[in-house]
Design a protein around this motif. Sequence first.
Motif, PDB file in Angstrom:
ATOM      1  N   ILE A  20      35.525  42.506  47.569  1.00 43.42           N
ATOM      2  CA  ILE A  20      35.528  43.155  46.116  1.00 43.42           C
ATOM      3  C   ILE A  20      35.045  43.763  45.970  1.00 43.42           C
ATOM      4  O   ILE A  20      33.738  44.408  46.843  1.00 43.42           O
ATOM      5  CB  ILE A  20      34.634  41.588  45.874  1.00 43.42           C
ATOM      6  N   ASP A  21      35.859  45.529  45.834  1.00 46.07           N
ATOM      7  CA  ASP A  21      35.374  46.207  45.265  1.00 46.07           C
ATOM      8  C   ASP A  21      34.253  46.758  44.244  1.00 46.07           C
ATOM      9  O   ASP A  21      33.967  45.847  43.791  1.00 46.07           O
ATOM     10  CB  ASP A  21      36.651  47.345  45.409  1.00 46.07           C
ATOM     11  N   ASN A  23      34.429  47.714  41.509  1.00 45.45           N
ATOM     12  CA  ASN A  23      35.448  47.842  39.900  1.00 45.45           C
ATOM     13  C   ASN A  23      36.141  46.277  39.566  1.00 45.45           C
ATOM     14  O   ASN A  23      36.284  45.805  38.635  1.00 45.45           O
ATOM     15  CB  ASN A  23      36.393  48.484  39.968  1.00 45.45           C
ATOM     16  N   GLY A  24      35.441  45.116  40.648  1.00 42.50           N
ATOM     17  CA  GLY A  24      35.599  43.765  41.001  1.00 42.50           C
ATOM     18  C   GLY A  24      37.017  43.060  41.261  1.00 42.50           C
ATOM     19  O   GLY A  24      37.427  42.254  40.876  1.00 42.50           O
ATOM     20  N   TYR A  25      38.200  44.119  42.125  1.00 42.91           N
ATOM     21  CA  TYR A  25      39.154  43.969  43.224  1.00 42.91           C
ATOM     22  C   TYR A  25      38.937  43.507  43.949  1.00 42.91           C
ATOM     23  O   TYR A  25      38.267  43.826  44.915  1.00 42.91           O
ATOM     24  CB  TYR A  25      39.817  45.236  42.645  1.00 42.91           C
ATOM     25  N   ILE A  26      39.612  42.270  44.224  1.00 44.03           N
ATOM     26  CA  ILE A  26      39.897  41.810  45.311  1.00 44.03           C
ATOM     27  C   ILE A  26      40.817  42.631  46.693  1.00 44.03           C
ATOM     28  O   ILE A  26      41.505  43.164  46.062  1.00 44.03           O
ATOM     29  CB  ILE A  26      40.468  40.677  45.768  1.00 44.03           C
ATOM     30  N   MET A  49      43.930  42.114  42.946  1.00 49.72           N
ATOM     31  CA  MET A  49      43.571  41.057  41.541  1.00 49.72           C
ATOM     32  C   MET A  49      42.153  41.012  41.880  1.00 49.72           C
ATOM     33  O   MET A  49      41.107  41.558  42.205  1.00 49.72           O
ATOM     34  CB  MET A  49      44.286  39.658  41.554  1.00 49.72           C
ATOM     35  N   THR A  50      42.005  40.358  40.540  1.00 53.53           N
ATOM     36  CA  THR A  50      40.833  40.254  40.105  1.00 53.53           C
ATOM     37  C   THR A  50      40.243  38.697  40.397  1.00 53.53           C
ATOM     38  O   THR A  50      40.743  38.161  40.089  1.00 53.53           O
ATOM     39  CB  THR A  50      40.241  40.365  38.380  1.00 53.53           C
ATOM     40  N   PRO A  51      38.863  39.045  41.232  1.00 56.06           N
ATOM     41  CA  PRO A  51      38.570  36.631  40.967  1.00 56.06           C
ATOM     42  C   PRO A  51      39.576  36.039  40.571  1.00 56.06           C
ATOM     43  O   PRO A  51      40.137  35.089  40.261  1.00 56.06           O
ATOM     44  CB  PRO A  51      37.371  37.120  41.503  1.00 56.06           C
ATOM     45  N   GLU A  52      39.393  36.660  38.832  1.00 59.91           N
ATOM     46  CA  GLU A  52      39.431  35.934  37.635  1.00 59.91           C
ATOM     47  C   GLU A  52      41.053  35.165  37.770  1.00 59.91           C
ATOM     48  O   GLU A  52      41.951  34.248  37.579  1.00 59.91           O
ATOM     49  CB  GLU A  52      38.999  36.077  36.346  1.00 59.91           C
ATOM     50  N   GLU A  53      41.638  36.829  38.505  1.00 61.15           N
ATOM     51  CA  GLU A  53      43.233  36.551  37.931  1.00 61.15           C
ATOM     52  C   GLU A  53      43.983  35.063  38.920  1.00 61.15           C
ATOM     53  O   GLU A  53      44.507  34.437  38.849  1.00 61.15           O
ATOM     54  CB  GLU A  53      44.464  37.567  38.544  1.00 61.15           C
TER      55      GLU A  53
END
Length: 75
Positions: A20-21, A23-26, A49-53
């Motif tokens: 996870i970078d 900025n919160g992206y996987i 994607m974000t974890p939420e996505e």
Amino acid sequence: MKHINFTTSNVCARQIDFDIDENGYIHNVVFLGGCNGNLQGISALVEGMTPEEVIGKCKGIKCGFKPTSCPDQLA
């Protein structure tokens, strides 16, 4: 970048590794074990994607009669 090693349960894959970078992206999702082609597809689809996505798309998916699946474990 934060690296995650997740040990799965009740699925063919034994582990899911990903980053996870800041900025919160996987990124860099790798499944160890399981159905290689399908899991490479999942890895490619969730890249960036974000974890939420990912949770929104994958949580609750079941594999056959199992109560979970590799995408559900990723979520």
